[in-house]
Design a protein around this motif. Structure first.
Motif, PDB file in Angstrom:
ATOM      1  N   LEU A 274       4.493   5.848  13.461  1.00 29.07           N
ATOM      2  CA  LEU A 274       3.081   5.795  13.082  1.00 29.07           C
ATOM      3  C   LEU A 274       2.486   4.442  13.433  1.00 29.07           C
ATOM      4  N   ARG A 275       3.175   3.391  13.061  1.00 22.73           N
ATOM      5  CA  ARG A 275       2.656   2.042  13.325  1.00 22.73           C
ATOM      6  C   ARG A 275       2.525   1.803  14.827  1.00 22.73           C
ATOM      7  N   ALA A 276       3.497   2.287  15.598  1.00 20.99           N
ATOM      8  CA  ALA A 276       3.441   2.111  17.048  1.00 20.99           C
ATOM      9  C   ALA A 276       2.246   2.837  17.657  1.00 20.99           C
ATOM     10  N   ALA A 277       1.814   3.923  17.011  1.00 22.41           N
ATOM     11  CA  ALA A 277       0.663   4.694  17.492  1.00 22.41           C
ATOM     12  C   ALA A 277      -0.647   4.147  16.943  1.00 22.41           C
ATOM     13  N   GLY A 278      -0.574   3.082  16.130  1.00 23.60           N
ATOM     14  CA  GLY A 278      -1.784   2.519  15.548  1.00 23.60           C
ATOM     15  C   GLY A 278      -2.328   3.309  14.380  1.00 23.60           C
ATOM     16  N   VAL A 279      -1.470   4.075  13.720  1.00 23.00           N
ATOM     17  CA  VAL A 279      -1.879   4.907  12.588  1.00 23.00           C
ATOM     18  C   VAL A 279      -1.197   4.369  11.328  1.00 23.00           C
ATOM     19  N   GLU A 280      -1.983   4.072  10.322  1.00 23.90           N
ATOM     20  CA  GLU A 280      -1.451   3.491   9.087  1.00 23.90           C
ATOM     21  C   GLU A 280      -0.671   4.536   8.292  1.00 23.90           C
ATOM     22  N   PRO A 281       0.557   4.225   7.864  1.00 24.14           N
ATOM     23  CA  PRO A 281       1.308   5.158   7.031  1.00 24.14           C
ATOM     24  C   PRO A 281       0.633   5.369   5.667  1.00 24.14           C
ATOM     25  N   ILE A 282       1.057   6.388   4.969  1.00 28.48           N
ATOM     26  CA  ILE A 282       0.585   6.642   3.613  1.00 28.48           C
ATOM     27  C   ILE A 282       1.049   5.495   2.715  1.00 28.48           C
ATOM     28  N   GLY A 283       0.246   5.151   1.727  1.00 29.57           N
ATOM     29  CA  GLY A 283       0.556   4.034   0.845  1.00 29.57           C
ATOM     30  C   GLY A 283       1.731   4.291  -0.082  1.00 29.57           C
ATOM     31  N   ASP A 284       2.003   3.323  -0.942  1.00 29.54           N
ATOM     32  CA  ASP A 284       3.134   3.390  -1.860  1.00 29.54           C
ATOM     33  C   ASP A 284       3.039   4.616  -2.764  1.00 29.54           C
ATOM     34  N   TRP A 285       4.171   5.270  -2.975  1.00 30.40           N
ATOM     35  CA  TRP A 285       4.185   6.529  -3.715  1.00 30.40           C
ATOM     36  C   TRP A 285       3.616   6.380  -5.128  1.00 30.40           C
ATOM     37  N   ALA A 286       3.914   5.245  -5.794  1.00 28.83           N
ATOM     38  CA  ALA A 286       3.463   5.077  -7.174  1.00 28.83           C
ATOM     39  C   ALA A 286       1.947   4.928  -7.251  1.00 28.83           C
ATOM     40  N   GLU A 287       1.378   4.176  -6.316  1.00 34.08           N
ATOM     41  CA  GLU A 287      -0.068   4.030  -6.290  1.00 34.08           C
ATOM     42  C   GLU A 287      -0.750   5.346  -5.937  1.00 34.08           C
ATOM     43  N   ARG A 288      -0.160   6.070  -5.013  1.00 36.67           N
ATOM     44  CA  ARG A 288      -0.758   7.345  -4.625  1.00 36.67           C
ATOM     45  C   ARG A 288      -0.641   8.372  -5.754  1.00 36.67           C
ATOM     46  N   TRP A 289       0.451   8.305  -6.536  1.00 38.90           N
ATOM     47  CA  TRP A 289       0.574   9.214  -7.673  1.00 38.90           C
ATOM     48  C   TRP A 289      -0.533   8.948  -8.689  1.00 38.90           C
ATOM     49  N   LYS A 290      -0.868   7.691  -8.926  1.00 38.95           N
ATOM     50  CA  LYS A 290      -1.947   7.373  -9.859  1.00 38.95           C
ATOM     51  C   LYS A 290      -3.263   8.004  -9.390  1.00 38.95           C
ATOM     52  N   ALA A 291      -3.499   7.969  -8.086  1.00 33.34           N
ATOM     53  CA  ALA A 291      -4.724   8.568  -7.554  1.00 33.34           C
ATOM     54  C   ALA A 291      -4.691  10.086  -7.614  1.00 33.34           C
ATOM     55  N   ALA A 292      -3.488  10.666  -7.454  1.00 37.62           N
ATOM     56  CA  ALA A 292      -3.357  12.121  -7.374  1.00 37.62           C
ATOM     57  C   ALA A 292      -3.301  12.798  -8.727  1.00 37.62           C
ATOM     58  N   ALA A 293      -2.757  12.110  -9.724  1.00 40.92           N
ATOM     59  CA  ALA A 293      -2.407  12.735 -10.999  1.00 40.92           C
ATOM     60  C   ALA A 293      -3.554  13.526 -11.654  1.00 40.92           C
ATOM     61  N   PRO A 294      -4.778  12.984 -11.702  1.00 41.01           N
ATOM     62  CA  PRO A 294      -5.841  13.753 -12.364  1.00 41.01           C
ATOM     63  C   PRO A 294      -6.048  15.134 -11.748  1.00 41.01           C
ATOM     64  N   ALA A 295      -6.024  15.220 -10.423  1.00 38.20           N
ATOM     65  CA  ALA A 295      -6.221  16.518  -9.770  1.00 38.20           C
ATOM     66  C   ALA A 295      -5.002  17.400  -9.908  1.00 38.20           C
ATOM     67  N   VAL A 296      -3.812  16.819  -9.750  1.00 37.69           N
ATOM     68  CA  VAL A 296      -2.583  17.620  -9.767  1.00 37.69           C
ATOM     69  C   VAL A 296      -2.289  18.157 -11.163  1.00 37.69           C
ATOM     70  N   LEU A 297      -2.462  17.318 -12.172  1.00 38.02           N
ATOM     71  CA  LEU A 297      -2.142  17.710 -13.543  1.00 38.02           C
ATOM     72  C   LEU A 297      -3.350  18.222 -14.321  1.00 38.02           C
ATOM     73  N   GLY A 298      -4.531  18.161 -13.705  1.00 35.81           N
ATOM     74  CA  GLY A 298      -5.732  18.621 -14.381  1.00 35.81           C
ATOM     75  C   GLY A 298      -6.116  17.757 -15.570  1.00 35.81           C
ATOM     76  N   LEU A 299      -5.931  16.455 -15.418  1.00 35.11           N
ATOM     77  CA  LEU A 299      -6.202  15.524 -16.536  1.00 35.11           C
ATOM     78  C   LEU A 299      -7.704  15.241 -16.656  1.00 35.11           C
TER      79      LEU A 299
END
Length: 299
Positions: A274-299
């Protein structure tokens, strides 16, 4: 591609404006988010479930690819344990189906994005798997997915193979939903602590697929997982904390949960391509879980 994604002078159009996408397996947890991400980026998206496109039928596939610029294959046999006893059926969906899609994509001049899995590796590594690491699947599911990768490479020169792992999302059953439900029902949970991977939100993977295509990344294999790593036990701790459950949690080993299909002990994938292609990888799993949790768990 059949249509250009270059931005014109003046106000820049959406990055995929003018392109026609076919998302196969669109009713699934990942497929739903790929449809939404591609449409938000300006693509004309056709969402195809099994009733619209049968990947095991070459005629159905060929008809669906007419006029398409990008086909994303999210269709898969994902019942890992069932595949041990029904490998032929899994092979038809995970290997023969991708072969039909790749052959039709090549004939139509379309780019194919094929979603694969960490199960193509043996899980015995102690450092992130590189994109070109030798595959050595230990399960029927892994074997059929490895065969699907081979078929896509053989049939469609203009391919993007995107391996992912530990997917979760709002649009289907997934580990976080299961753990949150069990925590609400029980006083104590026991979760394996000797399997390590990268929990990955389907929204993030869909966004990565869109960014890969928009960047006109070179044909090849990429890893679409969140950064960092954690065990199932560690992930569960975060899930319960987010959901506000005080359920007691105990670590255990894989030997305590024997399943028909072996699970990779180490499912951490590297992101150098990904980096060689100039595409940023997905961020850290813990930070992304914080962003995802409300939608995934319906909080």
């Amino acid at each position: 591609m059949n249509a250009s994604t270059d931005a014109s002078a003046g106000a820049a159009p959406a990055p995929l404006s003018g392109t026609r996408w076919l998302v196969v397996g669109a009713a699934g947890m990942l497929g739903q988010d790929v449809v939404a991400a591609a449409a938000a980026a300006g693509a004309d998206v056709v969402a195809a479930g099994r009733a619209q496109v049968d990947v095991t039928d070459p005629a159905s596939v060929a008809a669906a690819l007419v006029g398409v610029d990008v086909v994303v294959n999210c269709a898969a046999w994902t019942a890992v344990d069932d595949a041990e006893a029904r490998e032929g059926e899994a092979f038809a969906v995970n290997a023969v189906g991708p072969a039909h899609l790749a052959r039709a994509a090549a004939a139509a001049g379309a780019r194919i994005v094929h979603v694969s899995t960490d199960y193509v590796f043996d899980g015995a590594a102690d450092a992130p798997y590189a994109e070109d690491a030798p595959v050595a699947p230990r399960s029927a599911y892994g074997r059929t997915k490895a065969a699907g990768e081979w078929a896509v490479r053989a049939e469609a020169p203009d391919h993007l193979i995107v391996r992912t792992a530990w997917l979760y999302g709002a649009g289907g059953g997934c580990f976080p939903k299961t753990m949150a439900r069990l925590a609400a029902e029980r006083d104590r949970l026991t979760v394996v602590d000797d399997q390590v991977g990268q929990p990955t939100w389907t929204v993030d993977l869909a966004d990565l697929i869109v960014r890969l295509v928009a960047a006109r990344a070179p044909a090849g294999t990429y890893h679409g997982t969140a950064s960092g790593q954690v065990s199932w036990y560690g992930f569960t701790r975060q899930i319960l904390a987010t959901a506000g459950h005080a359920t007691a949690l105990e670590p255990t080993t894989s030997e305590a949960f024997v399943r028909p299909a072996p699970r990779p002990a180490y499912s951490v994938l590297g992101h150098d391509a990904l980096r060689a292609a100039g595409v940023e990888p997905i961020g850290d799993w813990a930070e992304r879980w914080k962003a995802a949790a409300p939608a995934v768990l319906g909080l």
